[in-house]
Structures are given as structure tokens and as C-alpha cells.
Design a protein around this motif. Structure first.
Motif, short mmCIF file in Angstrom:
data_model
loop_
_atom_site.label_atom_id
_atom_site.label_comp_id
_atom_site.label_asym_id
_atom_site.label_seq_id
_atom_site.Cartn_x
_atom_site.Cartn_y
_atom_site.Cartn_z
N THR A 114 -4.39 -47.05 22.80
CA THR A 114 -3.48 -45.92 22.85
C THR A 114 -4.27 -44.63 23.08
N TYR A 115 -3.57 -43.54 23.26
CA TYR A 115 -4.15 -42.21 23.51
C TYR A 115 -5.03 -41.82 22.33
N PHE A 116 -6.32 -41.60 22.58
CA PHE A 116 -7.26 -41.41 21.48
C PHE A 116 -7.05 -40.11 20.72
N LEU A 117 -6.57 -39.05 21.37
CA LEU A 117 -6.36 -37.80 20.65
C LEU A 117 -5.11 -37.84 19.79
N ALA A 118 -4.15 -38.70 20.13
CA ALA A 118 -3.03 -38.94 19.23
C ALA A 118 -3.53 -39.57 17.94
N LEU A 119 -4.51 -40.45 18.04
CA LEU A 119 -5.10 -41.05 16.85
C LEU A 119 -5.72 -39.99 15.95
N ASP A 120 -6.31 -38.96 16.58
CA ASP A 120 -6.87 -37.86 15.78
C ASP A 120 -5.77 -37.11 15.03
N ILE A 121 -4.64 -36.86 15.68
CA ILE A 121 -3.51 -36.19 15.01
C ILE A 121 -3.03 -37.03 13.84
N PHE A 122 -2.93 -38.34 14.04
CA PHE A 122 -2.46 -39.21 12.96
C PHE A 122 -3.45 -39.21 11.79
N ARG A 123 -4.74 -39.16 12.10
CA ARG A 123 -5.73 -39.10 11.02
C ARG A 123 -5.63 -37.78 10.27
N ASP A 124 -5.36 -36.70 10.99
CA ASP A 124 -5.19 -35.40 10.34
C ASP A 124 -4.09 -35.43 9.29
N HIS A 125 -3.08 -36.26 9.51
CA HIS A 125 -1.96 -36.36 8.58
C HIS A 125 -2.14 -37.47 7.56
N GLY A 126 -3.30 -38.09 7.54
CA GLY A 126 -3.58 -39.11 6.54
C GLY A 126 -2.78 -40.37 6.72
N LEU A 127 -2.44 -40.73 7.96
CA LEU A 127 -1.60 -41.90 8.22
C LEU A 127 -2.45 -43.15 8.43
N GLN A 128 -1.90 -44.27 8.02
CA GLN A 128 -2.53 -45.57 8.23
C GLN A 128 -2.02 -46.14 9.55
N VAL A 129 -2.91 -46.38 10.49
CA VAL A 129 -2.53 -46.78 11.84
C VAL A 129 -2.70 -48.28 12.02
N VAL A 130 -1.65 -48.93 12.49
CA VAL A 130 -1.67 -50.36 12.79
C VAL A 130 -1.43 -50.53 14.28
N GLY A 131 -2.38 -51.16 14.97
CA GLY A 131 -2.27 -51.35 16.40
C GLY A 131 -1.44 -52.57 16.77
N ILE A 132 -0.60 -52.42 17.78
CA ILE A 132 0.22 -53.51 18.32
C ILE A 132 -0.26 -53.78 19.75
N PRO A 133 -0.67 -54.99 20.07
CA PRO A 133 -1.21 -55.25 21.40
C PRO A 133 -0.18 -55.06 22.51
N ILE A 134 -0.68 -54.78 23.70
CA ILE A 134 0.15 -54.66 24.89
C ILE A 134 -0.28 -55.73 25.90
N ASP A 135 0.60 -55.99 26.86
CA ASP A 135 0.25 -56.82 28.00
C ASP A 135 0.72 -56.11 29.26
N GLU A 136 0.83 -56.82 30.36
CA GLU A 136 1.17 -56.17 31.63
C GLU A 136 2.59 -55.60 31.64
N ASP A 137 3.43 -55.98 30.68
CA ASP A 137 4.80 -55.44 30.59
C ASP A 137 4.96 -54.40 29.50
#
Length: 385
Positions: A114-137
Motif C-alpha cells: 500500500t501507499y507508504f506515506l499513508a502508513l506513516d499517517i496511520f502510525r502517527d495515530h497509533g493504529l495497528q495495521v493489518v495487511g490484506i494481500p492483493i492480486d491482479e483483480d
């Protein structure tokens, strides 16, 4: 042999200290200075001193009406001013979403990568991030459903069209499946749709904004990608009840409408037809630059695999086996070229991936950048994920 397993190539005469494929922004030559001057002159000629006031919480009513008409035309679906709230760009909109819909320690879902700077925003808010895989769709809904068994998420963050970094576009069928999961689990979907209008001739499926009245969806848009980043002007698109949560924030209540003067000038840009002209020009240039970059990669980096994008800003490429993009980067910089390694876009994995942007450079520099990549000696043979 170099890191890409390619034949020797000869450097061109183009001299640039470093060609940074990490720059996800338009080149200065693409910024519409003349059009913006015309729009600003037109706006000021209206004599509306209200544009210099704090403004309505939702944003200037006239601008939101013009924006609604613009989006109705470009999305090919009805959009009303009541569904729009003005923001100071997509990043500020996302920060507002985190402020109003989460608390520190909450879990959220994101696509992986995902967009790496969005991850920075989420970290700023103390959020726990769980990644969901993507495929070609797009996002894998089966993996999302599995994650929902184990986590109660405040929202899912997705980039549905021409995804950053992968360039993937979520299929129409996958969008329907995602909306069904949203309804069944009351899951808020935050759709970062800043690339939705940047197709290269074949439009993606309708934006997730099309579902704002049938599922819990907030769509984020921005003029940074379709006009100019320095405007710091974007919008949130959603049902009025969700938008009311945004406008009741302390930030909006204290400061009033976000970016009212620039909104007024953008209204003129839209009403004069210049916003369409700027957007169509960007689509044409980005399509040409993407084709140049991909052609050079196919010719000079045959061991690197990628899917040619159909819109957006980026090529998401995979290095040959046993090569690490992060380890390669300092050697690439010494050779006068840079990129974002795949590890920046997730909490794990993608060690062999690189994100290359074609938005910033003209054709000769794009080709030169690929030439420089093709000559970078690889420092290690350690296997990567």
C-alpha cells in the motif's frame, strides 16, 4: 554481469546528478501556471470577499456545486454537492478520517502493498495495521474475510484504481464483493481514489464513491494528481451522515472551511473548462511517459518483470531471484539513479520489488534512468522474500 543479468549498455550523453524514480509528482513543465492565472483572475473579478473569510464547514457551496458537476461528468455518474466536503488535499483528508473514526490502538486493514506515506499517517495515530494481500483483480476478499474473523477493524484503506504502488486496478466484480463484505460486517471503507481519473484511454470501473449510499464508504479525491499538488485541495465524498462526522471535528470547527480561496479559484478553473483541459493533457503525457519507461525496461532490463500500467503514476517491478531492492539502492544512488524499494510499502515482504514513477521525468531522462539501473552492480546474492 550486472545486477539485472543484462548485456552491457552504453550511457547516453544526458548528464543529471541523480534520476530519482521515487518522485511521485508531476514535473514543473506539467504544472498549469497559465491556466491557474486565468482562473485566479476570473475568480477575483467576481468580487466575492467571502472567499477570504473562514467559510462554511463543508467548504464553499459554489465550489462544491462545480466540483459535483465535474465529477458527475468525469465519473459518468450523478454526484451532488451534498455528498462532498472540501479538504486540504488527500493526506489531510486521511488524517481527518483517522482523527474522527479511530482511537490509538485501533486496528485497521490496508492492502499489501500500500501507499507508504499513508502508513506513516496511520502510525502517527497509533493504529495497528493489518495487511490484506492483493492480486491482479485488487484486494483479495477471501483474505479480508479471514482477517475479519480475528480482528475488529475501524476501517479498510484501499487504493482501488491504478494502485500505489502496484498499479493494479480492482475489477468490477471484486468491488461488488468488497461492498458486500462492507455491508455484512459494517466495515467502513476508505477509498483513496486520487488516480481514478488518470487512465490512459480505458476507464477503470466506477469509483467506490458510487457506493456511498449503499455501503459505508468514504472516497478521497485530490487535485494534486489531476491538476497541481501545490493547491493542497481535495475532497471527501460520502453520505451526509459520515461527512457530518468529519465536519464536526475540532479542526474544522476551529478553522472553518478548508482552503476557501483556492476552492474559489478552482471553481473558476472548472467553470472555464480549463480543469478538463489540464486533466486530459496530463493523461496524454503520462501515457506517453509510461510507454517510454516500459519500453526501455523491456529492452534493457529483460530479467525484471512487471505489468505495464494502464493509468496512474507507477510501474511496480520485481527483480530477479536472490536480489534485494533495499540492498541495491545505495549502489544505484552511486550510479546516479534512485527508486523506492518494495519494503517501504508493507510491514513485510516485497523485498525484490521496486516502485518506479514515470510522472516526473521526460522521455530522455526516463531512458537514461533505466540505462543507469542496467549498469548497477549487485552487492549480494542473499535470498529475499
Amino acid at each position: 554481469m550486472d545486477c539485472f543479468g543484462t548485456r552491457a549498455v552504453v550511457a547516453t550523453a544526458l548528464h543529471t546528478d541523480i534520476i530519482d524514480f521515487g518522485k511521485g509528482q508531476p514535473s514543473l513543465s506539467l504544472l498549469p501556471l497559465a491556466a491557474w492565472r486565468a482562473a485566479t483572475d476570473h475568480c477575483l473579478a467576481q468580487g466575492d470577499a467571502g472567499l477570504l473569510q473562514y467559510g462554511a464547514d463543508e467548504g464553499d457551496a459554489g465550489f462544491r456545486e462545480s466540483l459535483a458537476q465535474f465529477l458527475s461528468r468525469r465519473y459518468a455518474m450523478p454526484v451532488t454537492a451534498a455528498e462532498l466536503v472540501v479538504s486540504a488535499g488527500a493526506s489531510q483528508a486521511l488524517d481527518l478520517v483517522c482523527t474522527r473514526f479511530t482511537r490509538p490502538g485501533d486496528t485497521i486493514f490496508v492492502e499489501a502493498p500500500t501507499y507508504f506515506l499513508a502508513l506513516d499517517i496511520f502510525r502517527d495515530h497509533g493504529l495497528q495495521v493489518v495487511g490484506i494481500p492483493i492480486d491482479e483483480d485488487g484486494i483479495r476478499v477471501d483474505a479480508l474475510q479471514d482477517a475479519l474473523v480475528h480482528h475488529r477493524a475501524a476501517f479498510l484503506y484501499t487504493v482501488p484504481s491504478f494502485q500505489n504502488p502496484s498499479g493494479t486496478t480492482m475489477s468490477a466484480a471484486r468491488r461488488e464483493q468488497l461492498m458486500a463484505v462492507s455491508r455484512s460486517h459494517d466495515l467502513l471503507i476508505i477509498a483513496d481514489e486520487v488516480y481514478q481519473l488518470l487512465d490512459f484511454g480505458s476507464a477503470p470501473p466506477p469509483p467506490l464513491a458510487a457506493y456511498v449510499h449503499t455501503a459505508r464508504v468514504l472516497s478521497i479525491g485530490s487535485f494534486s494528481k489531476i491538476c497541481a499538488p501545490g493547491l493542497r485541495l481535495g475532497w471527501l465524498h460520502g453520505a451526509p451522515a459520515l461527512l457530518n462526522t468529519i465536519t464536526q471535528s475540532g479542526l474544522v470547527q476551529s478553522g472553518g472551511g478548508l482552503n476557501p480561496f483556492v476552492s474559489g479559484a478552482m471553481r473558476s478553473l472548472i467553470d472555464l473548462g480549463l480543469a478538463d483541459t489540464v486533466l486530459d493533457g496530463l493523461r496524454r503525457v503520462y501515457a506517453e511517459r509510461s510507454a517510454v519507461l516500459c519500453r526501455a525496461m523491456r529492452e534493457l532490463l529483460p530479467a525484471v518483470t512487471f505489468v505495464e500500467p494502464t493509468g496512474g503514476y507507477f510501474v511496480w517491478a520485481q527483480l530477479p531471484a536472490a536480489q534485494s531492492a533495499a540492498e541495491l539502492l545505495p549502489f544505484a544512488r552511486t550510479g546516479g539513479v534512485a527508486f523506492h524499494p518494495g519494503t517501504r510499502f508493507s510491514s513485510g515482504g516485497f523485498g525484490r520489488h521496486v516502485r518506479l514513477s514515470f510522472a516526473y521525468y521526460d522521455a530522455p531522462e526516463l531512458v537514461e534512468g533505466v540505462l543507469r539501473l542496467a549498469q548497477v552492480p549487485f552487492p549480494s546474492t542473499r535470498q529475499t522474500a
